[in-house]
Each structure stands twice: as C-alpha cells, then as structure tokens.
Write a protein that holds these residues in place. Structure first.
Motif, short mmCIF file in Angstrom:
data_model
loop_
_atom_site.label_atom_id
_atom_site.label_comp_id
_atom_site.label_asym_id
_atom_site.label_seq_id
_atom_site.Cartn_x
_atom_site.Cartn_y
_atom_site.Cartn_z
N LEU A 64 -2.15 1.95 -4.76
CA LEU A 64 -1.63 3.31 -4.69
C LEU A 64 -2.79 4.23 -4.35
O LEU A 64 -3.79 4.27 -5.07
N LEU A 65 -2.67 4.92 -3.23
CA LEU A 65 -3.75 5.82 -2.82
C LEU A 65 -3.20 7.22 -2.62
O LEU A 65 -2.04 7.41 -2.25
N THR A 66 -4.03 8.19 -2.90
CA THR A 66 -3.69 9.57 -2.61
C THR A 66 -4.49 10.00 -1.39
O THR A 66 -5.62 9.55 -1.18
N THR A 67 -3.90 10.85 -0.58
CA THR A 67 -4.60 11.33 0.61
C THR A 67 -3.99 12.64 1.08
O THR A 67 -2.82 12.92 0.83
N HIS A 68 -4.81 13.46 1.71
CA HIS A 68 -4.28 14.63 2.38
C HIS A 68 -4.52 14.52 3.88
O HIS A 68 -4.37 15.50 4.61
N TYR A 69 -4.84 13.28 4.34
CA TYR A 69 -4.99 13.02 5.76
C TYR A 69 -3.67 12.47 6.30
O TYR A 69 -3.25 11.36 5.94
N LEU A 70 -2.99 13.22 7.17
CA LEU A 70 -1.72 12.79 7.71
C LEU A 70 -1.86 11.48 8.48
O LEU A 70 -1.04 10.56 8.34
N GLU A 71 -2.89 11.37 9.31
CA GLU A 71 -3.09 10.16 10.11
C GLU A 71 -3.32 8.94 9.23
O GLU A 71 -2.81 7.85 9.50
N GLU A 72 -4.07 9.12 8.16
CA GLU A 72 -4.36 8.01 7.26
C GLU A 72 -3.09 7.50 6.59
O GLU A 72 -2.85 6.29 6.51
N VAL A 89 0.88 -1.17 0.00
CA VAL A 89 0.00 0.00 0.00
C VAL A 89 0.91 1.22 0.00
O VAL A 89 1.63 1.48 0.96
N PHE A 90 0.91 1.94 -1.10
CA PHE A 90 1.79 3.09 -1.28
C PHE A 90 0.95 4.35 -1.25
O PHE A 90 -0.05 4.45 -1.97
N GLY A 91 1.34 5.30 -0.43
CA GLY A 91 0.57 6.52 -0.31
C GLY A 91 1.23 7.72 -0.94
O GLY A 91 2.44 7.92 -0.81
N LEU A 92 0.46 8.50 -1.68
CA LEU A 92 0.89 9.82 -2.14
C LEU A 92 0.25 10.84 -1.20
O LEU A 92 -0.96 11.03 -1.20
N LYS A 110 -0.95 5.55 9.20
CA LYS A 110 -1.45 4.24 9.63
C LYS A 110 -1.58 3.24 8.49
O LYS A 110 -1.42 2.03 8.70
N LEU A 111 -1.85 3.71 7.30
CA LEU A 111 -2.24 2.81 6.22
C LEU A 111 -1.11 2.48 5.26
O LEU A 111 -0.98 1.32 4.82
N ALA A 112 -0.28 3.43 4.92
CA ALA A 112 0.72 3.22 3.88
C ALA A 112 1.96 2.50 4.44
O ALA A 112 2.50 2.90 5.47
N SER A 113 2.39 1.44 3.76
CA SER A 113 3.64 0.80 4.13
C SER A 113 4.83 1.64 3.67
O SER A 113 5.89 1.65 4.29
N ARG A 114 4.65 2.35 2.56
CA ARG A 114 5.60 3.36 2.11
C ARG A 114 4.81 4.54 1.56
O ARG A 114 3.66 4.37 1.13
N LEU A 115 5.42 5.70 1.58
CA LEU A 115 4.72 6.86 1.04
C LEU A 115 5.70 7.84 0.42
O LEU A 115 6.90 7.82 0.69
N ALA A 116 5.15 8.66 -0.45
CA ALA A 116 5.89 9.76 -1.05
C ALA A 116 5.17 11.04 -0.69
O ALA A 116 3.95 11.14 -0.85
N ILE A 117 5.91 11.99 -0.18
CA ILE A 117 5.33 13.30 0.14
C ILE A 117 5.47 14.20 -1.08
O ILE A 117 6.57 14.38 -1.61
N VAL A 118 4.33 14.70 -1.54
CA VAL A 118 4.29 15.48 -2.78
C VAL A 118 4.00 16.94 -2.46
O VAL A 118 3.09 17.25 -1.68
N ASP A 119 4.76 17.82 -3.07
CA ASP A 119 4.55 19.25 -2.88
C ASP A 119 4.88 19.97 -4.17
O ASP A 119 5.95 19.76 -4.76
N ARG A 120 3.96 20.77 -4.65
CA ARG A 120 4.14 21.56 -5.86
C ARG A 120 4.58 20.70 -7.05
O ARG A 120 5.47 21.08 -7.82
N GLY A 121 3.97 19.52 -7.17
CA GLY A 121 4.23 18.68 -8.34
C GLY A 121 5.48 17.85 -8.27
O GLY A 121 5.86 17.22 -9.27
N LYS A 122 6.15 17.83 -7.11
CA LYS A 122 7.37 17.04 -6.97
C LYS A 122 7.28 16.13 -5.75
O LYS A 122 6.56 16.44 -4.79
N VAL A 123 8.01 15.02 -5.79
CA VAL A 123 8.18 14.19 -4.60
C VAL A 123 9.35 14.77 -3.81
O VAL A 123 10.48 14.81 -4.31
#
Length: 315
Positions: free
Chosen positions: A187-195, A29-32, A198-211
């Motif tokens: 692959l899920l997108t979210t703007h919930y920090l807690e989600e 489960v990968f989070g953006l 708790k949910l993503a085994s790995r994640l990428a933090i995206v800001d202004r179109g970049k990781v």
C-alpha cells in the motif's frame, strides 16, 4: 489483506479522516492517491498502529489494529516519508539493526541482509556510512529495511518524493516486483498522478479525508467518455464571460487561474466551435489543448476540483 471501514480521525477541531473506507486484496500494489493534506499519511498511521482512529475499524492481515497492535507490527513493514536510515551507520549496519529488532538470528540475518543488498544494488556501498549515499540509494535502503523481516504487507508513504527521474523509475520497477514475485501486499501513498497510473493495480482517490473513487486506473479513466479540453485565455478578466459560452458546448466546465477546462464528446470537432464562440465574443485565446481522459480528469469528476487546485488548497 487490508480493510478499513468508516475511519474517522480528529485532531482537536480538525477532521483528518472523515469516514474513510478501503479494501485491499492480497498480493497487489494499492495506491492512495490524493493531494497533500488529503488524509493519506493519517490513514497509514492508523493502519500501522502509529495512531488510533477516533472511530471506525481497521484490519491488517485479519488482525484488528486497535486490539492487536503488537501482532500487526510483526507482519508489516513501514517506510515513512522521512528516512529512518541512521546516517552514521553503514547500509549493512542499518539492516542488521532493523533485523535484530524483529528477532532475526545471526545466520538468517546475514543471509537476508546480503539478499536485500544485492536486490537493491547496494552491495558495493554496503560498508560505507549511509550519509554518503545518494537520495535514491538511501530510499532503496529504507525499503530494504522495511522488508528485512519478510513482512506480509508493506506500507510506503510517498516513496519516491524527492527522487530524480531515474531513481524514481528504478523504485517503481522494484515495487512492481515485490507484488508480482514476492506476493507482498503493497500500500503506497502518492500525490504523483503518473506514478499512481503506472504503478498501482488498484487505487483509491482520497480527498478531504474520504475515498471519493476506487478502481483500476484504466477503469476509472474509461468511465470518462470523450476528451478533455483546456483553454488558456489571454486575459483572466474574460473568465466570467467565457465560462457560460463554453458551457453551451461542453460539460463539466471548471476554472483554474486563467484556464478553463471542460469535457466534450470529440475534441477534434469541438475545438473549432469553441474557438469560434470565444472569437465572436471578442475573447482572446492563448492556447488550446486536447487530451484523452487522465487521472486528473477522474479526480476532477469525483472531487469537484482539479488536482493542481487541490494541492494549492492543501498547501
């Protein structure tokens, strides 16, 4: 299972993606994670063949999304932010229609439909018009429709937005099961920090179109040593005076409204020193909070602004 390299997407003069790259391992489960407007939904549109990148490359299940869009669509499921459920059709009819679009035949379609209705707790409501479903039930049906054809990759764009806390928790549990038991890459997108935490085994933090950062939630938080302190001042006008005072004691000092935020090696020993310095300068403090590193702190480190401020800018 998912690979994107230097994706750029421009809409006229607006650059929604600005060299975004990511790599997603199978069965995870990968989070953006990012604020509204960061480029998360645009990324999903490119990866699901709904939009063509201005430049860069993307592969899903080893298929180039630009060269083989039809093949990509056969191996993915996609659940957009806005529900795709037909409100006039029953839950069962929605699943049958979706399955028929993917070429499922009668026996296989009936079996798969019954399985998904049971799995998502929709059996009792299966023959009711979906317009009578609660928001949580409709979202479950959305996900079930995305799974009807046994996809290898499931894309979920803000899957829990608008759900009540109980429905959100149920959705998180089911998504975790998908990766653990079904070996589906999510692959899920979210703007919930807690989600994301708790949910993503790995994640990428995206800001202004970049990781701007990638890793497991724990690894990203563990990169930040010490504690975060947040000081709410009684008067916004005192921010300019308080900022340099706090900077002598702490690092990474930022402002949001009438609050100052900073990092210290030990919150228990730093807070008395901070309060004493502000008091000696005649600056009134409304409250002080100390917390261990969070994903908001991670976002602040890599994006240069708090998540709340980024949401305000994006809005």
């Amino acid at each position: 299972m998912i690979n994107a390299v230097a994706l750029v997407k421009e809409y006229g003069k607006v650059r929604a993606l600005d060299g975004l790259s990511l790599d997603v391992e199978p069965g995870t489960v990968f989070g953006l994670l990012g604020p509204n407007g960061a480029g998360k939904s645009t990324t999903v549109k490119v990866l699901t063949t709904l939009s063509i990148a201005t430049s860069g490359t993307a592969h899903v299940a080893n298929l180039d999304v630009t060269k083989f869009p039809e093949k990509v669509r056969q191996v993915i499921g996609c659940v957009p932010q806005k529900t795709s459920v037909d409100p006039a059709a029953t839950g069962r009819e929605n699943l049958h229609l979706q399955g028929a679009l993917y070429g499922l035949r009668r026996a296989a379609l009936k079996s798969r439909t019954d399985h998904l209705l049971t799995r998502f707790g929709l059996t009792d409501a299966a023959d009711r018009p979906s317009r009578t479903y609660s928001g949580g039930m409709q979202r479950k049906l959305d996900v079930a429709m995305g799974l009807i054809h046994h996809p290898r990759v499931l894309f979920l764009d803000e899957p829990t937005t608008g759900l009540d806390p109980e429905s959100r928790a149920e959705m998180r549990t089911e998504l975790t099961r998908l990766a653990a038991e079904d070996q589906i890459t999510v692959l899920l997108t979210t703007h919930y920090l807690e989600e994301a935490d708790k949910l993503a085994s790995r994640l990428a933090i995206v800001d202004r179109g970049k990781v701007v950062a990638t890793g497991t939630p724990d690894d990203l938080k563990n990169e930040l040593h010490g504690d975060a302190i947040t000081i709410d001042l009684a008067d916004t006008a005192a921010i300019a005076q308080a900022h340099p005072l706090l900077a002598r004691i702490a690092t990474e000092v930022t402002q949001s409204g009438r609050s100052l935020r900073a990092r210290v090696s030990d919150g228990a020993t730093a807070v008395p020193a901070v309060l004493a310095a502000l008091d000696s300068a005649g600056i009134a403090v409304s409250s002080v909070a100390v917390a261990r590193p969070s994903l908001d702190d991670v976002y602040l480190r890599y994006a240069g602004r708090s998540f709340a401020d980024a949401e305000g800018v994006a809005a």
